[in-house]
Enzyme design. Structure first.
Site, mmCIF file in Angstrom:
data_model
loop_
_atom_site.group_PDB
_atom_site.id
_atom_site.type_symbol
_atom_site.label_atom_id
_atom_site.label_comp_id
_atom_site.label_asym_id
_atom_site.label_seq_id
_atom_site.Cartn_x
_atom_site.Cartn_y
_atom_site.Cartn_z
ATOM 1 N N ASP A 130 0.849 -1.193 0.000
ATOM 2 C CA ASP A 130 0.000 0.000 0.000
ATOM 3 C C ASP A 130 0.881 1.237 0.000
ATOM 4 O O ASP A 130 1.780 1.367 0.836
ATOM 5 C CB ASP A 130 -0.896 0.018 1.242
ATOM 6 C CG ASP A 130 -1.849 -1.164 1.279
ATOM 7 O OD1 ASP A 130 -2.209 -1.668 0.193
ATOM 8 O OD2 ASP A 130 -2.228 -1.584 2.392
ATOM 9 N N VAL A 131 0.601 2.167 -0.905
ATOM 10 C CA VAL A 131 1.467 3.331 -1.108
ATOM 11 C C VAL A 131 0.658 4.617 -1.093
ATOM 12 O O VAL A 131 -0.438 4.683 -1.668
ATOM 13 C CB VAL A 131 2.238 3.212 -2.451
ATOM 14 C CG1 VAL A 131 3.079 4.452 -2.715
ATOM 15 C CG2 VAL A 131 3.115 1.961 -2.449
#
Length: 254
Positions: A130-131
């Protein structure tokens, strides 16, 4: 089956399906088992279930709801949400799931992926990343449903996951998730270009052209879709659906 897989990504909270926007607010969608029945009729090729608060709240896996889902589902299933041990993975596979998705727990225990990969094979594990962009537009890595910032760079961590034995990588843009604005093509390319395993793009898909765009501009092996299969249209009511296969073929084989 389509050459590029299109995977509905369904978010679990307790025993209900929800849909988030940028990992923050969420809306109730409905019962996961009833939703599976609809996807069975729509002849979807694959489903992914993610318990979005399991790691964040350190909750045990709800094996009961997973059993209900697997008993009803006719297609391959993957599950992610606070998988801590090889025994957890064994039980999930025994229930009938084909793949597991690991995100938060890998940051302090990469050996977990190594053990599961050695036992079941790399094809059984999806490494999830997740970014979110910071104030200056730089990509930062987060775990625990976007609550804990991690020290690694996204492409560096993707390589660590690959080296530890994952067979696929799911890359999610927190900023785009639930936005209907399309995938983060630059982010996806940064991951695809750094690993040899297949990559699943996630976060932001709102129309068929977004699928066409990400497939044409990156080498993703699959596209994950959420809002697009949960709602009639943006800012409209719940309607579990799936894109018409002929229309999908048109945008994927232009």
């Amino acid at each position: 089956m389509l050459k590029t897989r299109i995977i509905p990504c369904l978010l679990l909270k307790d025993e209900s399906l929800v849909k988030t926007v940028k990992f923050r607010k969420y809306n109730y969608i409905g019962d996961p088992v009833n939703t599976v029945r609809i996807f069975n009729e729509l002849e979807v090729d694959e489903l992914m279930f993610l318990d979005i608060f399991a790691s964040k709240e350190n909750r045990e896996i709800n094996f009961s709801i997973l059993e209900d889902i697997a008993n009803e589902c006719f297609m391959p299933l993957s599950y992610g949400g606070n998988i801590k041990t090889l025994e957890d993975a064994k039980r999930i596979f025994e229930i009938g799931f084909e793949k597991i998705v690991i995100n938060s727990n890998a940051y302090h225990n990469l050996q977990l992926i190594e053990k599961i990969s050695e036992y079941f094979g790399a094809q059984s594990i999806v490494g999830s990343i997740d970014v979110k962009k910071d104030f200056w537009g730089r990509n930062s890595l987060y775990s625990h449903h976007g609550k804990r910032k991690q020290k690694f760079k996204p492409d560096e961590w993707a390589k660590n996951l690959e080296n530890s034995g994952v067979g696929e990588i799911l890359i999610t843009s927190i900023d785009n998730e639930g936005s209907w604005n399309g995938y983060d093509i630059e982010l996806v390319n940064s991951i695809v270009s750094n690993v040899q395993v297949p990559v699943i793009a996630n976060g932001g898909c709102g129309k068929l052209n977004h699928i066409s765009e990400i497939v044409q501009k990156t080498n993703v092996s699959a596209c994950s879709i959420g809002s697009m299969v949960m709602y009639q249209k943006k800012d409209m009511g719940v309607l579990v659906n799936f894109p018409d296969r002929k229309k999908l073929e048109e945008v994927l084989y232009v």
